[in-house]
Design a protein around this motif. Structure first.
Motif, PDB file in Angstrom:
ATOM      1  N   GLU A   6       0.845  -1.193   0.000  1.00 57.76           N
ATOM      2  CA  GLU A   6       0.000   0.000   0.000  1.00 57.76           C
ATOM      3  C   GLU A   6       0.881   1.244   0.000  1.00 57.76           C
ATOM      4  O   GLU A   6       1.795   1.363   0.817  1.00 57.76           O
ATOM      5  N   VAL A   7       0.594   2.138  -0.930  1.00 62.06           N
ATOM      6  CA  VAL A   7       1.281   3.431  -0.999  1.00 62.06           C
ATOM      7  C   VAL A   7       0.222   4.490  -0.710  1.00 62.06           C
ATOM      8  O   VAL A   7      -0.759   4.614  -1.454  1.00 62.06           O
ATOM      9  N   CYS A   8       0.403   5.222   0.366  1.00 65.92           N
ATOM     10  CA  CYS A   8      -0.647   6.108   0.877  1.00 65.92           C
ATOM     11  C   CYS A   8      -0.179   7.566   0.904  1.00 65.92           C
ATOM     12  O   CYS A   8       0.600   7.952   1.792  1.00 65.92           O
ATOM     13  N   GLY A   9      -0.618   8.354  -0.073  1.00 67.63           N
ATOM     14  CA  GLY A   9      -0.344   9.792  -0.079  1.00 67.63           C
ATOM     15  C   GLY A   9       1.126  10.162  -0.070  1.00 67.63           C
ATOM     16  O   GLY A   9       1.530  11.124   0.591  1.00 67.63           O
ATOM     17  N   ILE A  27       1.086  10.345  -4.115  1.00 66.54           N
ATOM     18  CA  ILE A  27       0.867   9.078  -4.825  1.00 66.54           C
ATOM     19  C   ILE A  27       0.152   8.094  -3.898  1.00 66.54           C
ATOM     20  O   ILE A  27       0.581   7.861  -2.770  1.00 66.54           O
ATOM     21  N   SER A  28      -0.925   7.492  -4.395  1.00 69.15           N
ATOM     22  CA  SER A  28      -1.639   6.456  -3.632  1.00 69.15           C
ATOM     23  C   SER A  28      -2.062   5.326  -4.565  1.00 69.15           C
ATOM     24  O   SER A  28      -2.624   5.579  -5.640  1.00 69.15           O
ATOM     25  N   PHE A  29      -1.760   4.095  -4.161  1.00 69.63           N
ATOM     26  CA  PHE A  29      -2.236   2.902  -4.876  1.00 69.63           C
ATOM     27  C   PHE A  29      -1.934   1.692  -4.010  1.00 69.63           C
ATOM     28  O   PHE A  29      -1.233   1.787  -2.988  1.00 69.63           O
ATOM     29  N   SER A  30      -2.470   0.552  -4.389  1.00 71.04           N
ATOM     30  CA  SER A  30      -2.187  -0.688  -3.671  1.00 71.04           C
ATOM     31  C   SER A  30      -1.945  -1.801  -4.680  1.00 71.04           C
ATOM     32  O   SER A  30      -2.353  -1.707  -5.846  1.00 71.04           O
ATOM     33  N   PRO A  60       9.622   8.527   2.442  1.00 69.89           N
ATOM     34  CA  PRO A  60       8.728   9.588   1.953  1.00 69.89           C
ATOM     35  C   PRO A  60       8.790  10.834   2.838  1.00 69.89           C
ATOM     36  O   PRO A  60       8.959  10.734   4.057  1.00 69.89           O
ATOM     37  N   GLU A  61       8.655  12.001   2.209  1.00 67.88           N
ATOM     38  CA  GLU A  61       8.527  13.239   2.990  1.00 67.88           C
ATOM     39  C   GLU A  61       7.117  13.369   3.530  1.00 67.88           C
ATOM     40  O   GLU A  61       6.901  13.974   4.586  1.00 67.88           O
ATOM     41  N   GLU A  62       6.155  12.837   2.784  1.00 67.93           N
ATOM     42  CA  GLU A  62       4.764  12.757   3.240  1.00 67.93           C
ATOM     43  C   GLU A  62       4.241  11.374   2.897  1.00 67.93           C
ATOM     44  O   GLU A  62       4.678  10.745   1.941  1.00 67.93           O
ATOM     45  N   GLY A  63       3.274  10.899   3.673  1.00 69.55           N
ATOM     46  CA  GLY A  63       2.638   9.625   3.378  1.00 69.55           C
ATOM     47  C   GLY A  63       3.425   8.440   3.892  1.00 69.55           C
ATOM     48  O   GLY A  63       4.408   8.577   4.630  1.00 69.55           O
ATOM     49  N   SER A  64       3.001   7.249   3.469  1.00 69.23           N
ATOM     50  CA  SER A  64       3.617   6.024   3.983  1.00 69.23           C
ATOM     51  C   SER A  64       3.590   4.922   2.929  1.00 69.23           C
ATOM     52  O   SER A  64       2.748   4.910   2.033  1.00 69.23           O
ATOM     53  N   VAL A  65       4.537   3.983   3.074  1.00 69.88           N
ATOM     54  CA  VAL A  65       4.598   2.773   2.249  1.00 69.88           C
ATOM     55  C   VAL A  65       4.472   1.588   3.193  1.00 69.88           C
ATOM     56  O   VAL A  65       5.272   1.432   4.123  1.00 69.88           O
ATOM     57  N   ILE A  67       3.857  -2.687   3.777  1.00 68.21           N
ATOM     58  CA  ILE A  67       3.830  -4.060   3.295  1.00 68.21           C
ATOM     59  C   ILE A  67       3.080  -4.883   4.329  1.00 68.21           C
ATOM     60  O   ILE A  67       3.441  -4.882   5.514  1.00 68.21           O
ATOM     61  N   ASP A  68       2.027  -5.540   3.877  1.00 71.00           N
ATOM     62  CA  ASP A  68       1.148  -6.303   4.783  1.00 71.00           C
ATOM     63  C   ASP A  68       0.655  -5.421   5.924  1.00 71.00           C
ATOM     64  O   ASP A  68       0.515  -5.873   7.074  1.00 71.00           O
ATOM     65  N   GLY A  69       0.400  -4.141   5.623  1.00 70.04           N
ATOM     66  CA  GLY A  69      -0.159  -3.220   6.610  1.00 70.04           C
ATOM     67  C   GLY A  69       0.843  -2.621   7.574  1.00 70.04           C
ATOM     68  O   GLY A  69       0.460  -1.868   8.470  1.00 70.04           O
ATOM     69  N   ILE A  70       2.142  -2.924   7.407  1.00 68.23           N
ATOM     70  CA  ILE A  70       3.178  -2.442   8.321  1.00 68.23           C
ATOM     71  C   ILE A  70       4.136  -1.544   7.550  1.00 68.23           C
ATOM     72  O   ILE A  70       4.516  -1.871   6.417  1.00 68.23           O
ATOM     73  N   PRO A  71       4.550  -0.392   8.110  1.00 68.96           N
ATOM     74  CA  PRO A  71       5.526   0.474   7.431  1.00 68.96           C
ATOM     75  C   PRO A  71       6.748  -0.331   6.998  1.00 68.96           C
ATOM     76  O   PRO A  71       7.274  -1.147   7.773  1.00 68.96           O
TER      77      PRO A  71
END
Length: 255
Positions: A6-9, A27-30, A60-65, A67-71
């Protein structure tokens, strides 16, 4: 089912004495477990930066990446990264090159050696495991590089234009070969490519980025009839030109 990736903002900029250069913006996608996602976009839109963020090499400067729901930096997940060049060491045999990741991670044991030997047999390199990289064709070298990447059993596979250094005919053959191997292992994969036909021939979905700073313009699902089950066969499918025109149109339209 929870997405594998998951790539969130996510936003990222490069900083220098001359100022700030935004590379990616919100950027956001899964990506689902076992899915093959291709990422395309204009030159300089941040595709390789995105892979560096997905691998944890950049933060990331903003948002989070996740894997399996964990940073990603705290997940402990394994990420395999296949580059444009094979980067095989000439002083090592093909077996030695394929075992390099296992050696670095101190995971080279009887079980992993058996698994590695089985992959070399399965993917047609058993007869060349004592050879040096210079004795192999470009396609066989890339296959060895993929085996090296898969040997450590990564949770996520990242591919940064892994076929771009090959001549066109070899590129088609190796793309067909390697994407078939990846699908047979059930790995979740993200491919960066400039080649729209390549993206359509291998992907389950295609993520299209805008010009810099890269933003998600659209995500296009790709589906072919069961008989078109390899990249080379997909290129001959009736739907292929439709998908190509769709992706091309998206790339030409402004955000």
């Amino acid at each position: 089912m929870k997405p594998k990736l998951e790539v969130c903002g996510v936003s990222f900029s490069y900083h220098s004495p001359d100022g700030e250069t935004p590379a990616l913006s919100h950027i956001s996608f899964s990506v689902a477990v076992g899915e093959f996602l291709a990422v395309v976009g204009p030159s300089g839109c941040g595709k390789s930066t995105l892979l560096s963020l997905l691998s944890g090499l950049l933060e990331p400067e903003e948002g989070s990446v996740l894997i399996d729901g964990i940073p990603i930096r705290s997940s402990g997940a394994g990420v395999g990264y296949m580059l444009q060049k094979d980067h095989l060491f000439e002083w090592r045999t093909i077996y030695g090159n394929a075992a390099l990741g296992l050696e670095i991670q101190k995971k080279l044991n009887p079980k992993s050696r058996n698994h590695l030997s089985e992959m070399l047999r399965t993917y047609g390199l058993a007869d060349f495991q004592s050879a040096r990289p210079s004795e192999l064709s470009g396609g066989m070298r890339q296959r060895a590089a993929l085996i090296r990447t898969l040997a450590v059993q990564p949770d996520l596979l990242l591919l940064d234009e892994p076929f771009s250094a090959l001549d066109y005919q070899t590129r088609l053959s190796v793309c067909d070969d390697i994407s078939t191997i990846i699908r047979s292992t059930g790995k979740t994969a993200v491919l960066i490519t400039h080649d729209l036909a390549e993206a359509i021939s291998v992907a389950d979905r295609i993520l299209i980025l805008s010009s810099r700073p890269g933003q998600v313009k659209s995500i296009l699902p790709v589906a072919f009839a069961p008989e078109y089950n390899t990249p080379l066969k997909r290129r001959n499918a009736p739907e292929f030109s439709h998908y190509f025109n769709q992706v091309w149109k998206e790339l030409q339209e402004p955000v």
